[in-house]
Design a protein around this motif. Structure first.
Motif, PDB file in Angstrom:
ATOM      1  N   GLU A  84       1.518  -8.335  -2.943  1.00  0.00           N
ATOM      2  CA  GLU A  84      -0.192  -8.430  -3.243  1.00  0.00           C
ATOM      3  C   GLU A  84      -0.588  -9.475  -4.647  1.00  0.00           C
ATOM      4  N   ASP A  85      -0.104  -8.132  -5.289  1.00  0.00           N
ATOM      5  CA  ASP A  85      -0.609  -8.086  -6.669  1.00  0.00           C
ATOM      6  C   ASP A  85      -0.005  -9.213  -7.245  1.00  0.00           C
ATOM      7  N   SER A 139       0.972   3.860  -1.116  1.00  0.00           N
ATOM      8  CA  SER A 139       0.776   2.354  -0.556  1.00  0.00           C
ATOM      9  C   SER A 139       1.782   1.347  -1.252  1.00  0.00           C
ATOM     10  N   THR A 171       3.111   1.017  -8.850  1.00  0.00           N
ATOM     11  CA  THR A 171       2.681   1.168  -7.449  1.00  0.00           C
ATOM     12  C   THR A 171       1.525   2.325  -7.192  1.00  0.00           C
ATOM     13  N   LEU A 172       1.088   2.158  -6.232  1.00  0.00           N
ATOM     14  CA  LEU A 172      -0.574   2.952  -5.658  1.00  0.00           C
ATOM     15  C   LEU A 172       0.602   4.128  -4.780  1.00  0.00           C
ATOM     16  N   SER A 191      -4.785  -7.040  -9.759  1.00  0.00           N
ATOM     17  CA  SER A 191      -3.973  -6.136  -9.075  1.00  0.00           C
ATOM     18  C   SER A 191      -5.031  -4.837  -8.663  1.00  0.00           C
ATOM     19  N   THR A 192      -4.087  -4.439  -8.126  1.00  0.00           N
ATOM     20  CA  THR A 192      -4.099  -2.903  -6.795  1.00  0.00           C
ATOM     21  C   THR A 192      -4.295  -1.750  -8.163  1.00  0.00           C
ATOM     22  N   CYS A 193      -6.168  -0.901  -8.492  1.00  0.00           N
ATOM     23  CA  CYS A 193      -6.089   0.049  -9.016  1.00  0.00           C
ATOM     24  C   CYS A 193      -5.772  -0.596 -10.560  1.00  0.00           C
ATOM     25  N   TYR A 224       1.884  -2.309  -1.856  1.00  0.00           N
ATOM     26  CA  TYR A 224       0.321  -3.889  -2.573  1.00  0.00           C
ATOM     27  C   TYR A 224       1.319  -4.372  -3.598  1.00  0.00           C
TER      28      TYR A 224
END
Length: 175
Positions: free
Chosen positions: A99-100, A93, A89-90, A42-44, A96
């Motif tokens: 996608e995660d 952004s 979330t970022l 996952s993002t970050c 994302y």
């Protein structure tokens, strides 16, 4: 079969299963499936996912009524709703999370296949109507968005594997 072949075989044989027999899903299998989902990248490493597990027959039937393409829930023995937490979330952004949650969903589907079970992903997000129906049904907090519904059961009968290989979709070095 070596480990590499087992993994690739599982990926290549994953299929959408919509017909299930009467056998129940073991809680241990559901935990294994959820562990696989949570192992996704996952993002970050924000891990914006949460999961709602459904085993109650009435709730499973309601999912079939809420979602016009989820009739398989009427004979599913379990279901998972993958949700995204907008507080994880970022900044700048936020999308994302999609996608995660998609990566978590694919891991879930691969775990279902590996366990000899059948499952199918039915989309919720971005359909505002479906999102609102599930938010209301489960009384979800404002920051939680239902992403998809996954029906789970023991496959009924033989299931066909679709060969999705298409060499025409591959472009080496340039379009």
């Amino acid at each position: 079969m070596n480990e590499k072949d087992i993994i690739l075989n599982n990926i290549l044989n994953r299929k959408s299963v919509r017909q299930y027999n009467e056998e129940q899903i073991e809680k241990e299998d559901l935990i294994t499936i959820l562990k696989a989902g949570m192992a996704a990248p996952s993002t970050c490493n924000f891990q914006p996912w949460n999961f709602i597990i459904i085993q109650n027959k009435n709730t499973l039937n309601d999912m079939a009524d809420i979602h016009e393409y989820a009739k398989m829930f009427k004979n599913a023995k379990a279901g998972i709703i993958v949700t995204g937490d907008m507080k994880k979330t970022l900044k700048d952004s936020e999308d994302y999370w999609i996608e995660d949650c998609s990566a978590a969903t694919e891991n879930i589907l691969l775990a279902i296949e590996a366990l000899g079970l059948g499952g199918v992903w039915t989309g919720i997000y971005p359909s505002e109507n479906r999102v609102n129906k599930l938010k209301n049904y489960f009384n979800l907090p404002k920051n939680i968005i239902p992403f998809n519904l996954i029906a789970i059961g023991h496959p009924k009968g033989n299931q066909n594997i679709k060969n999705k290989w298409d060499e025409n979709k591959i472009h080496w070095e340039k379009w």
